[in-house]
Design a protein around this motif. Sequence first.
Motif, PDB file in Angstrom:
ATOM      1  N   ASN A  69      43.655  35.092  41.319  1.00 32.87           N
ATOM      2  CA  ASN A  69      44.451  35.804  40.311  1.00 32.87           C
ATOM      3  C   ASN A  69      43.643  36.155  39.062  1.00 32.87           C
ATOM      4  O   ASN A  69      44.085  36.973  38.259  1.00 32.87           O
ATOM      5  CB  ASN A  69      45.672  34.980  39.899  1.00 32.87           C
ATOM      6  CG  ASN A  69      46.675  34.807  41.018  1.00 32.87           C
ATOM      7  OD1 ASN A  69      46.651  35.551  41.995  1.00 32.87           O
ATOM      8  ND2 ASN A  69      47.534  33.838  40.885  1.00 32.87           N
ATOM      9  N   ASP A  70      42.489  35.539  38.889  1.00 35.09           N
ATOM     10  CA  ASP A  70      41.664  35.770  37.695  1.00 35.09           C
ATOM     11  C   ASP A  70      40.679  36.912  37.860  1.00 35.09           C
ATOM     12  O   ASP A  70      39.936  37.220  36.930  1.00 35.09           O
ATOM     13  CB  ASP A  70      40.879  34.505  37.328  1.00 35.09           C
ATOM     14  CG  ASP A  70      41.776  33.421  36.752  1.00 35.09           C
ATOM     15  OD1 ASP A  70      42.993  33.669  36.576  1.00 35.09           O
ATOM     16  OD2 ASP A  70      41.262  32.332  36.472  1.00 35.09           O
ATOM     17  N   LEU A  71      40.666  37.553  39.026  1.00 31.98           N
ATOM     18  CA  LEU A  71      39.671  38.602  39.245  1.00 31.98           C
ATOM     19  C   LEU A  71      40.256  39.798  39.969  1.00 31.98           C
ATOM     20  O   LEU A  71      41.354  39.747  40.502  1.00 31.98           O
ATOM     21  CB  LEU A  71      38.460  38.065  40.013  1.00 31.98           C
ATOM     22  CG  LEU A  71      38.697  37.381  41.347  1.00 31.98           C
ATOM     23  CD1 LEU A  71      38.807  38.386  42.473  1.00 31.98           C
ATOM     24  CD2 LEU A  71      37.572  36.414  41.641  1.00 31.98           C
ATOM     25  N   LYS A  72      39.510  40.880  39.958  1.00 33.35           N
ATOM     26  CA  LYS A  72      39.866  42.093  40.693  1.00 33.35           C
ATOM     27  C   LYS A  72      38.666  42.471  41.547  1.00 33.35           C
ATOM     28  O   LYS A  72      37.578  42.679  41.044  1.00 33.35           O
ATOM     29  CB  LYS A  72      40.210  43.211  39.719  1.00 33.35           C
ATOM     30  CG  LYS A  72      40.435  44.535  40.381  1.00 33.35           C
ATOM     31  CD  LYS A  72      41.775  45.085  40.042  1.00 33.35           C
ATOM     32  CE  LYS A  72      41.909  46.482  40.616  1.00 33.35           C
ATOM     33  NZ  LYS A  72      43.048  46.643  41.420  1.00 33.35           N
ATOM     34  N   VAL A  73      38.892  42.529  42.871  1.00 33.64           N
ATOM     35  CA  VAL A  73      37.820  42.862  43.811  1.00 33.64           C
ATOM     36  C   VAL A  73      37.500  44.350  43.683  1.00 33.64           C
ATOM     37  O   VAL A  73      38.390  45.195  43.587  1.00 33.64           O
ATOM     38  CB  VAL A  73      38.247  42.530  45.265  1.00 33.64           C
ATOM     39  CG1 VAL A  73      37.171  42.945  46.256  1.00 33.64           C
ATOM     40  CG2 VAL A  73      38.545  41.041  45.395  1.00 33.64           C
ATOM     41  N   LEU A  74      36.214  44.651  43.662  1.00 34.15           N
ATOM     42  CA  LEU A  74      35.761  46.049  43.558  1.00 34.15           C
ATOM     43  C   LEU A  74      35.695  46.697  44.927  1.00 34.15           C
ATOM     44  O   LEU A  74      35.510  46.067  45.923  1.00 34.15           O
ATOM     45  CB  LEU A  74      34.389  46.111  42.889  1.00 34.15           C
ATOM     46  CG  LEU A  74      34.338  45.559  41.472  1.00 34.15           C
ATOM     47  CD1 LEU A  74      32.911  45.609  40.963  1.00 34.15           C
ATOM     48  CD2 LEU A  74      35.250  46.334  40.550  1.00 34.15           C
TER      49      LEU A  74
END
Length: 74
Positions: A69-74
Amino acid sequence: MCLFTIRYSAEKKFAIVFAEESTVLSEPNPSSSNAFILHEGTKIKLLDEFNNFYKIELADGRQGWIKENDLKVL
């Protein structure tokens, strides 16, 4: 090494930290010890995934586990 880890390594996926501040853990377990802190905007390499955590690696070689939840996959 499991097939999932091999696939992640081959794809060289990256993500950006979207949480203002995120604690990187030593294991994919909320009660494990803190490894280091990351801040919003940090680019990280994804190595593996387990129980809503991603194993990550920084450009300087440090590794740990971060909540998905702390990141966004590129």
